[in-house]
Structure formats: C-alpha cells, structure tokens
Design a protein around this motif. Structure first.
Motif, PDB file in Angstrom:
ATOM      1  N   THR A  84       0.836  -1.190   0.000  1.00 51.85           N
ATOM      2  CA  THR A  84       0.000   0.000   0.000  1.00 51.85           C
ATOM      3  C   THR A  84       0.875   1.244   0.000  1.00 51.85           C
ATOM      4  OG1 THR A  84      -1.680  -1.158   1.286  1.00 51.85           O
ATOM      5  CG2 THR A  84      -1.817   1.248   1.226  1.00 51.85           C
ATOM      6  N   PRO A  85       0.781   2.090  -1.017  1.00 51.67           N
ATOM      7  CA  PRO A  85       1.569   3.326  -1.016  1.00 51.67           C
ATOM      8  C   PRO A  85       1.099   4.257   0.110  1.00 51.67           C
ATOM      9  CG  PRO A  85       0.740   2.814  -3.220  1.00 51.67           C
ATOM     10  CD  PRO A  85       0.005   1.930  -2.264  1.00 51.67           C
ATOM     11  N   THR A  86       2.043   4.780   0.873  1.00 50.36           N
ATOM     12  CA  THR A  86       1.751   5.720   1.950  1.00 50.36           C
ATOM     13  C   THR A  86       2.662   6.921   1.792  1.00 50.36           C
ATOM     14  OG1 THR A  86       1.186   3.913   3.454  1.00 50.36           O
ATOM     15  CG2 THR A  86       1.638   6.053   4.452  1.00 50.36           C
ATOM     16  N   TYR A  87       2.074   8.093   1.619  1.00 51.50           N
ATOM     17  CA  TYR A  87       2.928   9.263   1.382  1.00 51.50           C
ATOM     18  C   TYR A  87       3.759   9.595   2.607  1.00 51.50           C
ATOM     19  CZ  TYR A  87       4.824  13.804   0.469  1.00 51.50           C
ATOM     20  OH  TYR A  87       5.712  14.833   0.300  1.00 51.50           O
ATOM     21  N   SER A 134       1.414  -0.034   7.260  1.00 53.04           N
ATOM     22  CA  SER A 134       1.664   0.750   6.045  1.00 53.04           C
ATOM     23  C   SER A 134       2.510   1.994   6.290  1.00 53.04           C
ATOM     24  CB  SER A 134       0.325   1.161   5.415  1.00 53.04           C
ATOM     25  OG  SER A 134      -0.432   1.952   6.317  1.00 53.04           O
ATOM     26  N   ASN A 164       6.553   1.281   2.085  1.00 54.07           N
ATOM     27  CA  ASN A 164       5.295   1.936   1.716  1.00 54.07           C
ATOM     28  C   ASN A 164       5.550   3.352   1.207  1.00 54.07           C
ATOM     29  OD1 ASN A 164       4.562   0.153   4.400  1.00 54.07           O
ATOM     30  ND2 ASN A 164       3.002  -0.028   2.811  1.00 54.07           N
ATOM     31  N   ALA A 165       6.456   4.068   1.870  1.00 49.50           N
ATOM     32  CA  ALA A 165       6.783   5.429   1.450  1.00 49.50           C
ATOM     33  C   ALA A 165       7.447   5.434   0.076  1.00 49.50           C
ATOM     34  CB  ALA A 165       7.700   6.079   2.480  1.00 49.50           C
ATOM     35  N   SER A 206       4.888   4.942  -2.603  1.00 48.92           N
ATOM     36  CA  SER A 206       4.215   6.209  -2.891  1.00 48.92           C
ATOM     37  C   SER A 206       5.072   7.067  -3.811  1.00 48.92           C
ATOM     38  CB  SER A 206       3.924   6.960  -1.588  1.00 48.92           C
ATOM     39  OG  SER A 206       3.389   8.237  -1.847  1.00 48.92           O
ATOM     40  N   TYR A 207       6.371   7.091  -3.561  1.00 47.66           N
ATOM     41  CA  TYR A 207       7.303   7.834  -4.423  1.00 47.66           C
ATOM     42  C   TYR A 207       7.252   7.289  -5.850  1.00 47.66           C
ATOM     43  CZ  TYR A 207      11.770   9.569  -6.233  1.00 47.66           C
ATOM     44  OH  TYR A 207      12.750  10.151  -7.004  1.00 47.66           O
ATOM     45  N   GLN A 230       4.715   5.761  -7.249  1.00 54.00           N
ATOM     46  CA  GLN A 230       3.402   6.119  -7.795  1.00 54.00           C
ATOM     47  C   GLN A 230       3.374   7.574  -8.257  1.00 54.00           C
ATOM     48  OE1 GLN A 230      -0.167   6.123  -5.110  1.00 54.00           O
ATOM     49  NE2 GLN A 230      -0.728   4.295  -6.268  1.00 54.00           N
ATOM     50  N   ILE A 231       3.878   8.465  -7.437  1.00 45.89           N
ATOM     51  CA  ILE A 231       3.891   9.894  -7.755  1.00 45.89           C
ATOM     52  C   ILE A 231       4.738  10.178  -8.992  1.00 45.89           C
ATOM     53  CG2 ILE A 231       4.708  12.148  -6.932  1.00 45.89           C
ATOM     54  CD1 ILE A 231       3.900  11.198  -4.087  1.00 45.89           C
TER      55      ILE A 231
END
Length: 308
Positions: free
Chosen positions: A80-83, A114, A119-120, A123-124, A126-127
């Motif tokens: 799970t991506p977590t910013y 997460s 996870n972080a 998110s990177y 994904q962004i």
C-alpha cells in the motif's frame, strides 16, 4: 558496458568481452538472471538480438550487436503506497538509494502495516509514474538510520541480491560505542545466533551463523564517554553490529537491548553512512553517502565526510 532504456526494454550494446558468447551464457553467467525469471523471459519472448527473437543456445553474439531485454514491463504494486517525504540519495532506471530516518521499519512486519519505508517508497514510485513495486536489497533495524538500496525491476533485485551475497556491496556504518574502544582497529569474528531467552535479541553463539565486523575508531568524545567508530560488514546477520560491539564490552549508546545506557538522543547510535558498489548494468562505480537527517543528532555532516 553501454546500456540505455528504450520504453519497456533495456538495450545492451554487446561489449568485445562478450564476443561469441551465446545469449544463454550472457543471461545466465553475465547478467545472473535467476531460473524463474529466465523461464519468464523465454516464454514471453522478452529477449531479442538486433530486434529479432533468436534461439538462446545456438545464437552467438558479436561485438556491437544490440541485445534487448524487456525488464521495464509494468508490475503490480505489492504494498500500500503511503505518502511520506523521503530523502532519495541516488536514482536511475534500475535502482534507488533512500536515506532512512530512525524510528520507522524498513518493511511491513504485520498485515495492514503501512507506515514503513517500503510503503513510502511505493508512494514515491506512484507519484513519479514508476510502474513497479519497490524491492529492498537489504534492511536496517527500525532505530538505525541511513542508506538502503532498492531495486526497480525483477532483474535488478536478482543481480543486486547476488552482489550482496558475494560481498560486492560495501556498507559502511558510523556508530557511537560506549567507552574507549581498544585496540583502535580490528575485526570481530564471532558467530551469531538467536537468544533462546528473548524473542528478538541475538547473541554470540558457537552454533550460530558466521559473522565478521571490521571496525576503526575515528574519535573519542569525553562528554559522551563514547567512541565514534567506522564499521564494515563481511556478513549481514540480524543485529550484527549491536551484538558484536556488546560482546566486545562496548554496546551502542542508547541500545538498552544489548546493555547500552539509555540516551535521550537515540535508541541506538547507528547510522548506515555509505554504500559502494559496481552498477550491475552500467559497470560504473556507485558511491552513495547518507547525510544525517534531523532525527539523527549524534551524527553530523562532518562525521560522514570523514569517510570520503
């Protein structure tokens, strides 16, 4: 070795040293592609030579030929991506090195977790439009800060993992160890195993796995009553530095699990300061220094520069 990315494909210009090698040999021996991934590449026709699909065992390459491997095909995100704001030290198409803060786990340790560096990093990805799931090559303890190497695709995690296993990735740490460490330079060669009396702790045990830690004293701080050490590992056992220094009678500052005194600045004064390795696809030397983040007050930029 000359390489470049073309869409989902990695293009390798065959160097003179590979002249007359079969595609099979290059994939297995030079690029260290594991068996499962070899099967996938073969089944999906994910390898071409000069834009043609060739028989791997029969085809011999020539210097200057163009070998393409589909390594950048989109992958499903597995976490799970977590910013979280992360400090990326180095990045290219194949890998990235992230400066981990103390106080977060490298990866999820239980279902639903997460808030980890993985996870972080997801998110990177994904962004930044990286269609992959980050794979860590090695780990750091929750309260250890510093450089962690991630792979961006399946071939990268396989080759980097092999480099780590062959001790071709040099990890340099800084640590504050209680007391004056003597001699000022040496090797701790003691096997490490589980502590039967504690679910997390490890200990020096003759029935454990071989473990070697090289250390060198950089300075002694009379106020801290501690020695700043430079350390390198030949092996990567769980809690290796913490166990070895405790065994030597100089536990890390703040490391109460291994006999250290509580310290308001840290739970364990250990920082993964530098990563050095030869890039598996470009063959260039990569050196990454992880400068301290705000939550590592025991280590300064000047301390890191002493290693350079």
């Amino acid at each position: 070795m000359k390489t470049k990315r073309i869409g989902e494909w990695l293009e390798i210009t065959i160097p003179p040293k590979w002249n007359e090698f079969t595609i099979e040999r290059i994939m297995k021996k030079e690029l260290l592609v594991p068996r499962k991934l070899l099967h996938k590449y073969r089944s999906d026709r994910s390898v071409t030579l000069n834009n043609e699909s060739k028989h791997w065992k029969q085809t011999r390459v020539q210097s200057g030929d163009l070998l393409r491997i589909r390594v950048f095909a989109p992958q499903e995100m597995e976490v799970t991506p977590t910013y979280m704001d992360i400090d990326v030290i180095y990045e290219d198409d194949h890998l990235l090195v992230v400066n981990k803060p103390a106080g977060i786990d490298t990866h999820p340790n239980q279902p639903g977790q997460s808030n980890t560096l993985v996870n972080a990093t997801a998110s990177y990805f994904q962004i930044n439009g990286i269609e992959a799931s980050p794979k860590y090559v090695h780990r750091l303890d929750r309260d250890t800060s510093g450089a962690i190497l991630f792979a961006k695709h399946e071939l990268a995690i396989a080759t980097l993992g092999e480099l780590l296993k062959e001790r071709k990735i040099t990890r340099t740490y800084l640590a504050w160890a209680q007391g004056k460490v003597k001699p000022a330079k040496g090797k701790i060669n003691e096997p490490i195993g589980k502590d039967r009396h504690h679910p997390v702790r490890r200990r020096v045990s003759q029935s454990g796995q071989p473990a070697e830690t090289y250390y060198e004293a950089i300075m002694y701080d009379d106020k801290k009553k501690a020695t700043l050490l430079k350390l390198q590992l030949s092996t990567g056992r769980t809690h290796q530095i913490r166990v070895h220094l405790s065994f030597k009678g100089h536990p890390l500052l703040g490391d109460t699990l291994y006999g250290g005194e509580e310290n308001p600045s840290c739970k364990q004064a250990l920082h993964a300061a530098k990563l050095t390795f030869i890039h598996p696809f470009t063959e260039k030397k990569i050196e990454c220094s992880a400068y301290p983040l705000r939550d590592t007050p025991l280590f300064t930029k000047e301390h890191i520069q002493l290693l350079e």
